[in-house]
Design a protein around this motif. Sequence first.
Motif, PDB file in Angstrom:
ATOM      1  N   SER A 284       0.828  -1.206   0.000  1.00  0.00           N
ATOM      2  CA  SER A 284       0.000   0.000   0.000  1.00  0.00           C
ATOM      3  C   SER A 284       0.863   1.257   0.000  1.00  0.00           C
ATOM      4  O   SER A 284       0.471   2.291  -0.551  1.00  0.00           O
ATOM      5  CB  SER A 284      -0.947  -0.003   1.205  1.00  0.00           C
ATOM      6  N   GLN A 285       2.060   1.181   0.586  1.00  0.00           N
ATOM      7  CA  GLN A 285       2.979   2.318   0.538  1.00  0.00           C
ATOM      8  C   GLN A 285       3.425   2.599  -0.889  1.00  0.00           C
ATOM      9  O   GLN A 285       3.536   3.753  -1.295  1.00  0.00           O
ATOM     10  CB  GLN A 285       4.196   2.033   1.419  1.00  0.00           C
ATOM     11  N   MET A 286       3.692   1.549  -1.671  1.00  0.00           N
ATOM     12  CA  MET A 286       4.073   1.737  -3.073  1.00  0.00           C
ATOM     13  C   MET A 286       2.943   2.381  -3.866  1.00  0.00           C
ATOM     14  O   MET A 286       3.172   3.293  -4.669  1.00  0.00           O
ATOM     15  CB  MET A 286       4.451   0.393  -3.699  1.00  0.00           C
ATOM     16  N   THR A 287       1.726   1.915  -3.656  1.00  0.00           N
ATOM     17  CA  THR A 287       0.578   2.482  -4.377  1.00  0.00           C
ATOM     18  C   THR A 287       0.382   3.952  -4.008  1.00  0.00           C
ATOM     19  O   THR A 287       0.185   4.805  -4.887  1.00  0.00           O
ATOM     20  CB  THR A 287      -0.693   1.686  -4.052  1.00  0.00           C
ATOM     21  N   MET A 288       0.433   4.257  -2.717  1.00  0.00           N
ATOM     22  CA  MET A 288       0.284   5.642  -2.288  1.00  0.00           C
ATOM     23  C   MET A 288       1.422   6.505  -2.823  1.00  0.00           C
ATOM     24  O   MET A 288       1.223   7.670  -3.190  1.00  0.00           O
ATOM     25  CB  MET A 288       0.237   5.716  -0.757  1.00  0.00           C
ATOM     26  N   SER A 289       2.619   5.938  -2.898  1.00  0.00           N
ATOM     27  CA  SER A 289       3.748   6.664  -3.473  1.00  0.00           C
ATOM     28  C   SER A 289       3.455   7.071  -4.910  1.00  0.00           C
ATOM     29  O   SER A 289       3.682   8.226  -5.304  1.00  0.00           O
ATOM     30  CB  SER A 289       5.000   5.790  -3.427  1.00  0.00           C
ATOM     31  N   ALA A 290       2.941   6.140  -5.702  1.00  0.00           N
ATOM     32  CA  ALA A 290       2.627   6.442  -7.098  1.00  0.00           C
ATOM     33  C   ALA A 290       1.547   7.510  -7.199  1.00  0.00           C
ATOM     34  O   ALA A 290       1.570   8.350  -8.115  1.00  0.00           O
ATOM     35  CB  ALA A 290       2.194   5.168  -7.824  1.00  0.00           C
ATOM     36  N   VAL A 291       0.594   7.516  -6.266  1.00  0.00           N
ATOM     37  CA  VAL A 291      -0.449   8.543  -6.254  1.00  0.00           C
ATOM     38  C   VAL A 291       0.162   9.915  -5.968  1.00  0.00           C
ATOM     39  O   VAL A 291      -0.224  10.926  -6.582  1.00  0.00           O
ATOM     40  CB  VAL A 291      -1.530   8.196  -5.204  1.00  0.00           C
ATOM     41  N   PHE A 292       1.115   9.977  -5.050  1.00  0.00           N
ATOM     42  CA  PHE A 292       1.797  11.247  -4.771  1.00  0.00           C
ATOM     43  C   PHE A 292       2.563  11.735  -6.003  1.00  0.00           C
ATOM     44  O   PHE A 292       2.536  12.926  -6.335  1.00  0.00           O
ATOM     45  CB  PHE A 292       2.753  11.092  -3.589  1.00  0.00           C
ATOM     46  N   TYR A 293       3.274  10.820  -6.683  1.00  0.00           N
ATOM     47  CA  TYR A 293       3.976  11.208  -7.907  1.00  0.00           C
ATOM     48  C   TYR A 293       2.985  11.728  -8.949  1.00  0.00           C
ATOM     49  O   TYR A 293       3.229  12.749  -9.609  1.00  0.00           O
ATOM     50  CB  TYR A 293       4.748  10.016  -8.472  1.00  0.00           C
ATOM     51  N   LEU A 294       1.868  11.033  -9.118  1.00  0.00           N
ATOM     52  CA  LEU A 294       0.845  11.458 -10.073  1.00  0.00           C
ATOM     53  C   LEU A 294       0.325  12.854  -9.720  1.00  0.00           C
ATOM     54  O   LEU A 294       0.186  13.724 -10.602  1.00  0.00           O
ATOM     55  CB  LEU A 294      -0.302  10.450 -10.081  1.00  0.00           C
ATOM     56  N   SER A 295       0.043  13.088  -8.449  1.00  0.00           N
ATOM     57  CA  SER A 295      -0.430  14.405  -8.011  1.00  0.00           C
ATOM     58  C   SER A 295       0.606  15.482  -8.316  1.00  0.00           C
ATOM     59  O   SER A 295       0.262  16.597  -8.731  1.00  0.00           O
ATOM     60  CB  SER A 295      -0.723  14.381  -6.510  1.00  0.00           C
ATOM     61  N   SER A 296       1.882  15.152  -8.134  1.00  0.00           N
ATOM     62  CA  SER A 296       2.958  16.101  -8.416  1.00  0.00           C
ATOM     63  C   SER A 296       2.953  16.526  -9.878  1.00  0.00           C
ATOM     64  O   SER A 296       3.047  17.717 -10.210  1.00  0.00           O
ATOM     65  CB  SER A 296       4.299  15.466  -8.040  1.00  0.00           C
ATOM     66  N   TYR A 297       2.820  15.542 -10.780  1.00  0.00           N
ATOM     67  CA  TYR A 297       2.869  15.853 -12.209  1.00  0.00           C
ATOM     68  C   TYR A 297       1.621  16.617 -12.664  1.00  0.00           C
ATOM     69  O   TYR A 297       1.707  17.480 -13.539  1.00  0.00           O
ATOM     70  CB  TYR A 297       3.012  14.562 -13.020  1.00  0.00           C
ATOM     71  N   ILE A 298       0.492  16.316 -12.036  1.00  0.00           N
ATOM     72  CA  ILE A 298      -0.737  17.047 -12.371  1.00  0.00           C
ATOM     73  C   ILE A 298      -0.598  18.511 -11.968  1.00  0.00           C
ATOM     74  O   ILE A 298      -1.030  19.418 -12.695  1.00  0.00           O
ATOM     75  CB  ILE A 298      -1.953  16.400 -11.682  1.00  0.00           C
ATOM     76  N   VAL A 299       0.012  18.758 -10.810  1.00  0.00           N
ATOM     77  CA  VAL A 299       0.235  20.142 -10.364  1.00  0.00           C
ATOM     78  C   VAL A 299       1.084  20.894 -11.386  1.00  0.00           C
ATOM     79  O   VAL A 299       0.779  22.040 -11.759  1.00  0.00           O
ATOM     80  CB  VAL A 299       0.904  20.164  -8.975  1.00  0.00           C
ATOM     81  N   ILE A 300       2.154  20.270 -11.865  1.00  0.00           N
ATOM     82  CA  ILE A 300       3.005  20.910 -12.879  1.00  0.00           C
ATOM     83  C   ILE A 300       2.218  21.163 -14.158  1.00  0.00           C
ATOM     84  O   ILE A 300       2.353  22.211 -14.804  1.00  0.00           O
ATOM     85  CB  ILE A 300       4.246  20.043 -13.162  1.00  0.00           C
ATOM     86  N   LEU A 301       1.377  20.212 -14.526  1.00  0.00           N
ATOM     87  CA  LEU A 301       0.603  20.317 -15.766  1.00  0.00           C
ATOM     88  C   LEU A 301      -0.365  21.489 -15.750  1.00  0.00           C
ATOM     89  O   LEU A 301      -0.576  22.147 -16.780  1.00  0.00           O
ATOM     90  CB  LEU A 301      -0.151  19.007 -15.999  1.00  0.00           C
ATOM     91  N   ILE A 302      -0.948  21.796 -14.578  1.00  0.00           N
ATOM     92  CA  ILE A 302      -2.013  22.797 -14.551  1.00  0.00           C
ATOM     93  C   ILE A 302      -1.574  24.156 -14.014  1.00  0.00           C
ATOM     94  O   ILE A 302      -2.289  25.153 -14.194  1.00  0.00           O
ATOM     95  CB  ILE A 302      -3.226  22.306 -13.724  1.00  0.00           C
ATOM     96  N   THR A 303      -0.417  24.251 -13.341  1.00  0.00           N
ATOM     97  CA  THR A 303      -0.068  25.527 -12.713  1.00  0.00           C
ATOM     98  C   THR A 303       0.842  26.402 -13.567  1.00  0.00           C
ATOM     99  O   THR A 303       0.638  27.613 -13.657  1.00  0.00           O
ATOM    100  CB  THR A 303       0.615  25.293 -11.351  1.00  0.00           C
ATOM    101  N   HIS A 304       1.897  25.825 -14.167  1.00  0.00           N
ATOM    102  CA  HIS A 304       2.842  26.577 -15.016  1.00  0.00           C
ATOM    103  C   HIS A 304       3.508  27.739 -14.279  1.00  0.00           C
ATOM    104  O   HIS A 304       3.763  28.794 -14.867  1.00  0.00           O
ATOM    105  CB  HIS A 304       2.136  27.139 -16.262  1.00  0.00           C
ATOM    106  N   ASN A 305       3.775  27.607 -12.988  1.00  0.00           N
ATOM    107  CA  ASN A 305       4.476  28.673 -12.263  1.00  0.00           C
ATOM    108  C   ASN A 305       5.403  28.054 -11.210  1.00  0.00           C
ATOM    109  O   ASN A 305       5.321  26.855 -10.919  1.00  0.00           O
ATOM    110  CB  ASN A 305       3.489  29.659 -11.625  1.00  0.00           C
ATOM    111  N   TYR A 306       6.274  28.893 -10.640  1.00  0.00           N
ATOM    112  CA  TYR A 306       7.264  28.376  -9.707  1.00  0.00           C
ATOM    113  C   TYR A 306       6.650  27.865  -8.397  1.00  0.00           C
ATOM    114  O   TYR A 306       7.078  26.811  -7.905  1.00  0.00           O
ATOM    115  CB  TYR A 306       8.323  29.445  -9.416  1.00  0.00           C
ATOM    116  N   PRO A 307       5.664  28.560  -7.793  1.00  0.00           N
ATOM    117  CA  PRO A 307       5.027  27.971  -6.600  1.00  0.00           C
ATOM    118  C   PRO A 307       4.448  26.584  -6.879  1.00  0.00           C
ATOM    119  O   PRO A 307       4.492  25.711  -6.005  1.00  0.00           O
ATOM    120  CB  PRO A 307       3.922  28.981  -6.262  1.00  0.00           C
TER     121      PRO A 307
END
Length: 404
Positions: A284-307
């Motif tokens: 379950s730690q591995m699965t949750m890890s992948a969810v955190f990585y996915l959330s990280s990339y989605i943030v980059i995809l939609i924000t386009h800024n340094y924060p």
Amino acid sequence: MRVLPTYPKEVKVFLLASLINSTGSALMWPLTTMFVFDELGHNMADAGLVILVQALGGILGQLLGGSLYHRVGVKKLIVGSLVLNAVGLFALPVTSQFWYFYMALMGFIGFCNALSLPAIQAFIGFRFADRRGELFNIIYVANNIGVALGTALSGFLADISYKLTFIANGLTSAVFAVFFLIYLNRLDHDQGEVHLDKRNIPISGENIWRLLGNTRIYLYLGLGSLFILLGNSMWNSGVSPIIISEGFPKKAYGFLWTLNGILIFVAQPIISLLKRWLTRSASSQMTMSAVFYLSSYIVILITHNYPGLVLAMVLATLGEMLISPAIPAFISDHAGRSAPFYIGLSGGVGAIGRVIGPYTMGLLYDGGGLIPVAWLATGTAVIGVIFFIVHAMQNRDNKSEIAS
């Protein structure tokens, strides 16, 4: 880290040796591209080729290291690979003027360094079976403190001499080899068998094919890691150039990795809470890890800024903190004496993503900037989540060890 005082002295000495070794390893890897481009006078394509050769050597080392654990013996494998790694590093300052020999030697160094990794992780799993999960996490934190120290020191050493970093790295590898030689010799004297597994029968060729058939142990875990590491290449092949092209100071990119190092140490209470409430098992730690990585990339995809990049780094670091100790802990818990083989195999499969990611994302960035790179990272993270869910389902009710 509050559990550290409860461990015996040998664990604390081991952590100190690991920190020294990781500090030395981190001295060199940030400077490889600069050394090839600045000192040797080659172009960036050649620098990328050197990194590729070193990474391929690392994949081969991971695969072979796990298979040789029982055949060669833990002492010969760990000490021998660390000594050969030190010899290769000491040879670099003398041979770097010969381009093709330098490339081959970098591949050899990548191979020797990776050869010891599954053996060390498996040894920890065998030696400290009752608290291996905690110890894997503590060692992960200690290694990252070493990486932060080494990365910080590398710039100062490079100002003096690039070749000094090779020598310093070689010295730390040699120190680590001496530590293991003394440590394992003492175990030989005290316990008579450093394998810590009374069924010390080398894995034969026939058994290797049978072990490969146990796909639930390594396949989906390795493929999930492959896609996560492929997507994580965005930090070098997407985020790094966008910071430069947007006119941010270069130190803004350095701050992201400084934040990564700080979080690995100070965010341990958050990880402890997650493990207590949501991710009680390694799967379950591995699965949750992948969810955190996915959330990280989605943030980059939609924000386009340094924060947004800062928030993405926080999420990706939490993902890293969950998965790095979980993989060796899961394999050690489920694979018995075959753990070294599976640790090396899963590590080799996962490292493929690290090899193909930078080139693939570099092509996408040249063609369309950060957006297609972020889409690819998001897509690979989705695939990673799926593979880790399949892995968890495959192992939900199966906690028996694999006999070899």
